[in-house]
Design an enzyme around this catalytic site. Structure first.
Site, PDB file in Angstrom:
ATOM      1  N   HIS A  57       1.196  -0.755  -0.033  1.00  0.00           N
ATOM      2  CA  HIS A  57      -0.173  -0.381   0.111  1.00  0.00           C
ATOM      3  C   HIS A  57       0.513   1.792  -0.464  1.00  0.00           C
ATOM      4  CE1 HIS A  57      -3.229  -1.906   1.677  1.00  0.00           C
ATOM      5  NE2 HIS A  57      -3.494  -2.411   0.497  1.00  0.00           N
ATOM      6  N   GLU A 117       1.421  -4.500  11.258  1.00  0.00           N
ATOM      7  CA  GLU A 117       1.298  -3.424  10.873  1.00  0.00           C
ATOM      8  C   GLU A 117       1.598  -2.375  12.045  1.00  0.00           C
ATOM      9  OE1 GLU A 117      -1.670  -1.768   8.699  1.00  0.00           O
ATOM     10  OE2 GLU A 117      -2.683  -3.842   8.324  1.00  0.00           O
ATOM     11  N   ARG A 150      -3.382   4.687  -2.223  1.00  0.00           N
ATOM     12  CA  ARG A 150      -2.714   3.210  -1.824  1.00  0.00           C
ATOM     13  C   ARG A 150      -3.029   2.582  -2.937  1.00  0.00           C
ATOM     14  NH1 ARG A 150      -5.714   0.933   2.093  1.00  0.00           N
ATOM     15  NH2 ARG A 150      -6.524  -1.366   1.820  1.00  0.00           N
ATOM     16  N   HIS A 197       2.605  -3.503   6.958  1.00  0.00           N
ATOM     17  CA  HIS A 197       1.775  -2.451   6.867  1.00  0.00           C
ATOM     18  C   HIS A 197       1.349  -1.122   7.845  1.00  0.00           C
ATOM     19  CE1 HIS A 197      -0.483  -4.441   3.207  1.00  0.00           C
ATOM     20  NE2 HIS A 197      -0.315  -5.839   3.870  1.00  0.00           N
ATOM     21  N   GLU A 242       2.254   4.339   2.731  1.00  0.00           N
ATOM     22  CA  GLU A 242       2.438   3.704   4.312  1.00  0.00           C
ATOM     23  C   GLU A 242       3.904   3.397   3.931  1.00  0.00           C
ATOM     24  OE1 GLU A 242       0.136  -0.211   4.371  1.00  0.00           O
ATOM     25  OE2 GLU A 242      -1.965   0.787   4.353  1.00  0.00           O
TER      26      GLU A 242
END
Length: 467
Positions: free
Chosen positions: A233, A430, A283, A353, A236
């Site tokens: 993405h 994440e 994104r 991520h 990020e």
């Protein structure tokens, strides 16, 4: 959004104007009685190569297109919408509305909160909407453009040149780097440490950028292999920064390696570059959709397991657009073909991520778990414990199944790695933070966050050694 007709008309006028300028530039100065000037293509015009239709033709076709204007977020804010115990279904329905309309932009969510980016012109309407639903919200980022402007105080050109002259590359971890610096660093490592590192391009992106994978190994026989990727993405930024930090550590400590690592720091190079040049919060990849004015596919909805299910969209204008079919994108296809061709003994698949501080394991496509979920939970908790000690901030990372802990999202890479590749330890991690900065994490947090990511890799490596 402008109507398609208006957009086409503007493009026609722009192209016609350009052609007129080209003609005038080459008319002899004596004819028009003024000094001949060199023709300079305006910044808002882009010259591109178009594919040649004839198979054996060597003719290069050129086309012009109007560049996308740089997106700004003046007046935009990030809100956190909260639900009480009895409002979870309501929040879920509201979140679905957000996804269906694309306004406001959904950043992240769980059962009790959802973070949304709200543009200036949307603030009154969304405020009224949430009040009607009896949902509370707080402003997390008051001035989004200011946060973007302050996020990455990059090094000067002189400092970068000095760094390259001293180190042989331009990578460091006090700022976020462009793709050229990341790829240059990988090439430097392969050239400088050929016994440990090798770099291969496993394919090209939509716009022709290489997907570079570095292999780090000291050649031990029967070593387990780990796949690590980042940047699928585009917005990020902390993900590629953390992954390159991991690369640096592994190479510097290569004599102690007991596993082989295959690392793709930027899985979405077109989107990543676009976040630097045009839209910081982009994104998706940069695939132009046929029959739609919108661009891009969410690459983490494009893998070929349970493709097109919950948490995806068939609308190219949505941020969770899954593409025209499984592996429809060259970026995801390149990863698939790499694994099909590789003889490595893969035991782990780690994809980094942001944001939220989660350690997530399959399945993402629905609120179900694989048969060995207890093993994934156990190692995940070990990762969380190691992370808490690593970054200096006692960071708390939540461990759990993807769909239950966050939300359902079909076509993800970790589900595919677990179900199709049969890789034991498949995790989506994440990284920081929990919402104060969200995707716009200031560069001063790169190193502490990267230390947390490295701790995760080390714990999973230990787990792989026992398989």
């Amino acid at each position: 959004m402008r109507k398609a007709g208006g957009s086409h008309g503007a493009r026609f006028v722009a192209i016609a104007s350009l052609l007129l300028l080209v003609v005038l530039a080459f008319v002899d100065a004596s004819v028009i009685h003024r000094q001949k000037r060199e023709f300079v293509i305006p910044d808002w015009i882009e010259i591109v190569d178009e594919p040649v239709q004839a198979e054996n033709s060597k003719t290069i076709q050129r086309a012009v297109r109007v560049r996308d204007a740089k997106v700004t977020y003046d007046g935009a804010q990030v809100w956190r919408v909260r639900s009480s115990e009895g409002q979870k279904d309501l929040l879920s329905n509201v979140t679905t509305d957000f996804q269906d309309t694309g306004l406001p932009s959904l950043w992240t969510r769980n059962d009790t909160t959802v973070d949304v980016m709200v543009r200036l012109e949307e603030i009154p309407r969304l405020s009224r909407y949430l009040k009607q639903k009896d949902l509370e919200y707080q402003v997390v980022i008051e001035d989004l453009q200011k946060a973007i402007d302050e996020e990455n105080p990059s090094l000067s050109e002189q400092e970068m040149e000095e760094l390259e002259g001293r180190k042989g590359h331009r990578m460091e971890w006090s700022s976020y780097h462009r793709l050229e610096d990341i790829h240059g660093y990988m090439d430097y490592l392969a050239e400088t440490f050929p016994d440990v590192c090798s770099v291969v391009s496993i394919g090209n992106s939509v716009e022709g950028r290489p997907l570079k994978v570095i292999r780090i190994s000291n050649g031990k026989a029967n070593a387990p292999a780990l796949w690590i990727d980042g940047g699928i993405h585009a917005r990020e930024w902390i993900s590629p920064a953390a992954v390159t930090y991991i690369i640096n550590h592994l190479v510097e400590n290569s004599e102690d390696l007991e596993a082989d690592y295959y690392i793709l720091p930027v899985a979405n190079p077109d989107g990543y570059e676009y976040t630097f040049t045009r839209d910081r919060l982009w994104r998706k990849n940069r695939k132009r959709s046929v029959g739609s004015p919108c661009t891009g596919v969410d690459l983490n909805r494009n893998f070929g397991y349970r493709w097109g299910g919950l948490g995806t969209s068939k609308d190219p204008c949505r941020e969770i657009y899954a593409g025209s079919g499984p592996f429809s994108e060259p970026e995801t296809n390149a990863i698939r073909y790499f694994f099909e061709a590789s003889a490595a003994n893969f035991k782990a698949y780690l994809t980094f991520h942001s944001y939220g501080q989660y350690i997530l394991y399959p399945w993402g496509y629905d609120k179900r778990v694989p048969p060995d979920y207890a093993d994934l939970e156990m190692v995940g908790k070990q990762v969380a414990a190691a992370i808490k000690k690593a970054g200096g901030a006692n960071s708390v990372y939540t461990v759990g199944n993807s769909a239950t802990t966050l939300y359902a999202a079909s076509g993800g890479s970790d589900d595919w790695a677990k179900a199709i590749l049969k890789i034991k330890y498949a995790y989506t991690i994440e990284l920081r933070d929990t919402g104060k900065y969200g995707f716009v994490l200031p560069a001063r947090y790169i190193t502490p966050t990267a230390k947390e990511a490295l701790a995760a890799v080390m714990v999973v490596t230990e787990a792989c050694k026992s398989l």
